[in-house]
Design an enzyme around this catalytic site. Sequence first.
Site, PDB file in Angstrom:
ATOM      1  N   GLU A 118       0.830  -1.229  -0.144  1.00 59.41           N
ATOM      2  CA  GLU A 118       0.109  -0.091   0.065  1.00 59.41           C
ATOM      3  C   GLU A 118       0.899   1.382   0.081  1.00 59.41           C
ATOM      4  OE1 GLU A 118      -3.283   2.427   2.659  1.00 59.41           O
ATOM      5  OE2 GLU A 118      -2.719   0.410   3.298  1.00 59.41           O
ATOM      6  N   ASP A 323       2.115 -13.942  13.413  1.00 63.71           N
ATOM      7  CA  ASP A 323       0.989 -14.591  12.686  1.00 63.71           C
ATOM      8  C   ASP A 323      -0.138 -13.279  12.206  1.00 63.71           C
ATOM      9  OD1 ASP A 323      -1.413 -15.769  12.232  1.00 63.71           O
ATOM     10  OD2 ASP A 323      -1.369 -17.260  13.917  1.00 63.71           O
ATOM     11  N   HIS A 414      -2.365  10.096  -0.868  1.00 69.38           N
ATOM     12  CA  HIS A 414      -2.496   8.959  -1.808  1.00 69.38           C
ATOM     13  C   HIS A 414      -2.391   9.184  -3.355  1.00 69.38           C
ATOM     14  CE1 HIS A 414      -3.864   7.301   2.039  1.00 69.38           C
ATOM     15  NE2 HIS A 414      -3.809   5.988   1.453  1.00 69.38           N
TER      16      HIS A 414
END
Length: 419
Positions: A118, A323, A414
Amino acid sequence: MPKLNLSQRRNKPVFSQVSDTNKLEKLLTPRFKRPAVRLTPSPYITEKNITKRWEKLTSLTDKNALLDSQSLNDADLYNKNIEHYIGTVKLPVGIAGPLRVNGLNAQNDFLIPLATTEAALVASYNRGSQLITAAGGASAILLNEGVTRTPVFAFQHLADAGQFVSWVVTQYDHFKQVAESTTSHGKLHDININVDGNQVYLVFEFHTGDASGQNMVTIATNEVFRYILEHSPIEPKDAFLDGNLSGDKKPNAHTMRHVRGKKVSADVHLSRQLVEKYLHTTPEAMVKFGQMTTTGAALSGGIGVNAHYANALAAFYIACGQDAACVAESAIGMTRMEVSEQGGLYACVTLPNLMVGTVGGGTSLPSQKACLDIMGLHGNGKAKALAEVAASLCLAGELSIVGAFCADHFSRAHQKLAR
């Protein structure tokens, strides 16, 4: 054509696909012919097994994209971490920081490895980290720790359940001895009892040392579970190793006031000048944003209130051999911001479900160990520090994203970095 109600309008594309009922029945009817593709019977990593698996896959994709020379050379290292191995997926890893942490266990300026696809994510955490460091660092405290497994027992009557509970409360020392016989690191810390009519849930809580501990706790609890079935004076009609009360890999409200994994709180005091310099907004705007989005979280039924813990934890967990599925539970918690008496910003985060470890799991695989080594946090005695770093990282991300929304930079960042 009859009018569609609102729910039908939402599903109109689906209705258009199923208008031919004969076609629909044909598509959805079970098929029992032998699969065209089959796995090797053995799940283990051997050169022979890898070669056999790729016999079917080479026509589908480029073998070197998954099984390059490094992935082949390191294959034996993954035998305890994966089954039916065919290679590795490469994720870009970036560095955020330095992030200064003044914790009970973590005392350093940390460079934080984050694995993500991302764009803008690492940049955001880098900005928040540098802001915190400029303010003297984040204070962080590990408040509590414990990993749970919750077997459930069903009886004919409530009275039977009551007799079972009366026996269980006398057995703590026996349960502790049985559980700890399976591990050199895990310690049974507490047992809580939850009765729901004729069903009894036992909440076994362990301290797991420097391991994240899910497998450790499962094995230890299973040994006690077998002991209970053999020795209980009241035989349950049904019993299962886990009754889904532990919150394992699921967001849950219980741990907001308790703990699963490691519970950490971190805070920082920022001057008005630092807020304006790094975030291009004001403390008042950030506090107002927090107030309005807290209402939004309540309206949406959220557990806790935060902007995006999951972004930090997913990238951090993947890079450091944790995890990744535990992000489902780890990414709940509380973010709070206040205007300080000096006109600056006070910000804090509390995360009750940080499932992190510095030994076991994927922490000793080559890339993941390298990421932990960058922070000096691989191996025994480092898990508590890793949890305090993780919470401080989340604090950095909260400051950065709230600042971006308040300064109207969120979309702009972004657009600039993701296109």
